[in-house]
Design a protein around this motif. Structure first.
Motif, PDB file in Angstrom:
ATOM      1  N   SER A 158      49.667  38.909  34.015  1.00 57.02           N
ATOM      2  CA  SER A 158      49.036  37.598  34.191  1.00 57.02           C
ATOM      3  C   SER A 158      48.343  37.152  32.909  1.00 57.02           C
ATOM      4  O   SER A 158      48.425  35.981  32.519  1.00 57.02           O
ATOM      5  N   THR A 165      35.141  35.367  44.220  1.00 59.52           N
ATOM      6  CA  THR A 165      35.800  36.591  44.678  1.00 59.52           C
ATOM      7  C   THR A 165      35.331  37.798  43.877  1.00 59.52           C
ATOM      8  O   THR A 165      35.014  38.852  44.439  1.00 59.52           O
ATOM      9  N   MET A 222      40.914  38.017  47.454  1.00 62.58           N
ATOM     10  CA  MET A 222      40.680  36.643  47.922  1.00 62.58           C
ATOM     11  C   MET A 222      40.961  36.531  49.417  1.00 62.58           C
ATOM     12  O   MET A 222      40.202  35.890  50.159  1.00 62.58           O
ATOM     13  N   GLY A 240      40.042  26.476  41.857  1.00 67.91           N
ATOM     14  CA  GLY A 240      40.674  27.756  41.556  1.00 67.91           C
ATOM     15  C   GLY A 240      39.768  28.687  40.777  1.00 67.91           C
ATOM     16  O   GLY A 240      39.645  29.876  41.104  1.00 67.91           O
ATOM     17  N   ASN A 241      39.106  28.149  39.747  1.00 59.64           N
ATOM     18  CA  ASN A 241      38.217  28.992  38.945  1.00 59.64           C
ATOM     19  C   ASN A 241      36.971  29.400  39.712  1.00 59.64           C
ATOM     20  O   ASN A 241      36.493  30.534  39.581  1.00 59.64           O
ATOM     21  N   LEU A 287      43.632  40.912  42.883  1.00 53.92           N
ATOM     22  CA  LEU A 287      42.797  39.731  43.042  1.00 53.92           C
ATOM     23  C   LEU A 287      43.230  38.920  44.260  1.00 53.92           C
ATOM     24  O   LEU A 287      42.383  38.421  45.014  1.00 53.92           O
ATOM     25  N   LYS A 288      44.532  38.805  44.466  1.00 53.23           N
ATOM     26  CA  LYS A 288      45.045  38.047  45.611  1.00 53.23           C
ATOM     27  C   LYS A 288      44.622  38.701  46.923  1.00 53.23           C
ATOM     28  O   LYS A 288      44.222  38.011  47.877  1.00 53.23           O
ATOM     29  N   ILE A 305      37.942  32.222  41.977  1.00 53.26           N
ATOM     30  CA  ILE A 305      38.045  33.485  41.235  1.00 53.26           C
ATOM     31  C   ILE A 305      36.659  34.068  40.991  1.00 53.26           C
ATOM     32  O   ILE A 305      36.412  35.264  41.217  1.00 53.26           O
ATOM     33  N   SER A 313      36.967  32.212  33.429  1.00 49.88           N
ATOM     34  CA  SER A 313      36.911  31.101  34.385  1.00 49.88           C
ATOM     35  C   SER A 313      35.711  30.205  34.111  1.00 49.88           C
ATOM     36  O   SER A 313      35.802  28.970  34.200  1.00 49.88           O
ATOM     37  N   TYR A 345      37.929  42.333  35.391  1.00 47.48           N
ATOM     38  CA  TYR A 345      37.545  41.177  36.203  1.00 47.48           C
ATOM     39  C   TYR A 345      36.251  40.532  35.714  1.00 47.48           C
ATOM     40  O   TYR A 345      36.016  39.347  35.966  1.00 47.48           O
ATOM     41  N   SER A 348      45.844  34.158  39.985  1.00 51.92           N
ATOM     42  CA  SER A 348      45.771  34.373  41.434  1.00 51.92           C
ATOM     43  C   SER A 348      47.084  34.885  42.004  1.00 51.92           C
ATOM     44  O   SER A 348      47.093  35.748  42.886  1.00 51.92           O
ATOM     45  N   PRO A 390      44.260  29.460  36.574  1.00 55.46           N
ATOM     46  CA  PRO A 390      43.876  30.131  37.828  1.00 55.46           C
ATOM     47  C   PRO A 390      45.055  30.405  38.746  1.00 55.46           C
ATOM     48  O   PRO A 390      45.041  31.385  39.492  1.00 55.46           O
TER      49      PRO A 390
END
Length: 316
Positions: free
Chosen positions: A245, A49, A303, A42-43, A299-300, A46, A68, A61, A293, A289
């Motif tokens: 988030s 991305t 990705m 997950g990290n 961010l989603k 991120i 991350s 970001y 996410s 994460p």
């Protein structure tokens, strides 16, 4: 370290998992391994991305990417060792390896807390002072904030580790934990200066953590006040969604930590303490994460654009 040549203890034995039934340890191993791999994936996703999408090259970001990185390094500091110990009958760790583990876990752990504070400040400037945001959160300013977060983490890691391992350990050498943690190590130390050292270490750690938490609370107090002044419901929702988030990760981070470190001493037991510590050190990085996410639409979408479109081009 000064205390290293004056202690007869050359290794420690981690007995944090000895309170659990042996037949459950392979189950814990599989569960924690899957969570650890998901945390890494997950990290890394991120970070990849943010790196690949130019639209995400913004302060928010940048800080998320730095967060991350610190989270990956924090978990690498102790989870692989913990997984080995789950399936091992000899849970021994050398004096030097114990000091190294403590240094890296404190360094990356406090860097993580400092970065969460910096992210709160970033959201405060973006919502409360949007016109000054490009000036206050310029490229150099962001790099400096990240750098100082790392410097702060390294300083605390050095101070805590040097203080603990300058103490004399005369035996026994069994640590009632699954990693080299400060409280169980202090119980093994001998000498008249142990209470003073314990007070100093506790003061440094609590001051840093509470300072971060208070600054985050102040940031969100001003953020909420600014959001409430926005006339439209859509505008309020849009403004709050940019920090939702981060706020959820802060609640998870400090919520689990408070349960572990602020619980009454008379209700403590080796089994419950080890279980809650494992929950905090494994589950919190696992959730972070996921929260970023799922709760961050930008961010989603990035990705999906960066990776899913390459795997399933017909669905984009």
């Amino acid at each position: 370290m000064l205390g290293l040549n004056h202690t007869p203890v050359s290794e420690f034995i981690l007995i944090g998992f000895s309170a659990f039934p042996p037949h459950l340890l392979p189950i814990f191993f599989l569960l924690f391994l899957l969570m650890y791999l998901f945390t890494l994936l997950g990290n890394l996703l991120i970070m990849a991305t943010v790196w690949s999408e130019r639209g995400l090259h913004t302060p928010m970001y940048l800080f998320l990417c730095a967060l991350s990185i610190s989270e990956v390094l924090y978990t690498v500091a102790f989870i692989p060792r913990m997984l080995v110990d789950l399936l091992s009958a000899q849970r021994r760790i050398s004096f030097q390896a114990c000091a190294t583990q403590m240094f890296f876990s404190f360094t990356f752990g406090f860097t993580h807390s400092f970065l969460l504070t910096v992210m709160g400040y970033d959201r405060y400037v973006a919502i409360c002072h949007p016109l000054r945001y490009p000036v206050l959160m310029g490229a150099r300013g962001c790099v400096r904030l990240v750098a100082w977060s790392w410097v702060g983490g390294i300083i605390i890691g050095l101070v805590v580790t040097a203080t603990i391992f300058n103490l004399t350990f005369c035996g026994p050498n069994q640590i009632q934990h699954f990693l080299c943690h400060v409280p169980p190590l202090l119980k093994l130390a001998c000498g008249h200066n142990v209470p003073v050292m314990a007070l100093g270490v506790g003061t440094v750690c609590i001051t840093a953590l509470l300072g971060c938490f208070v600054l985050i609370l102040l940031s969100y107090a001003f953020i909420i006040a600014a959001i409430l002044k926005i006339p439209s419901a859509e505008g309020r929702h849009k403004a709050f969604s940019t920090c939702a988030s981060h706020l959820m990760v802060v609640v998870v981070h400090y919520g689990f930590a408070s349960v572990i470190y602020l619980k009454p001493k008379d209700t403590d037991s080796q089994k419950s303490s080890a279980l809650m510590s494992v929950t905090y050190t494994v589950l919190t990085p696992f959730l972070s994460p996921i929260i970023f996410s799922l709760r961050n639409k930008e961010l989603k979408a990035a990705m999906k654009k960066a990776f899913l479109s390459r795997l399933y081009p017909s669905h984009t």
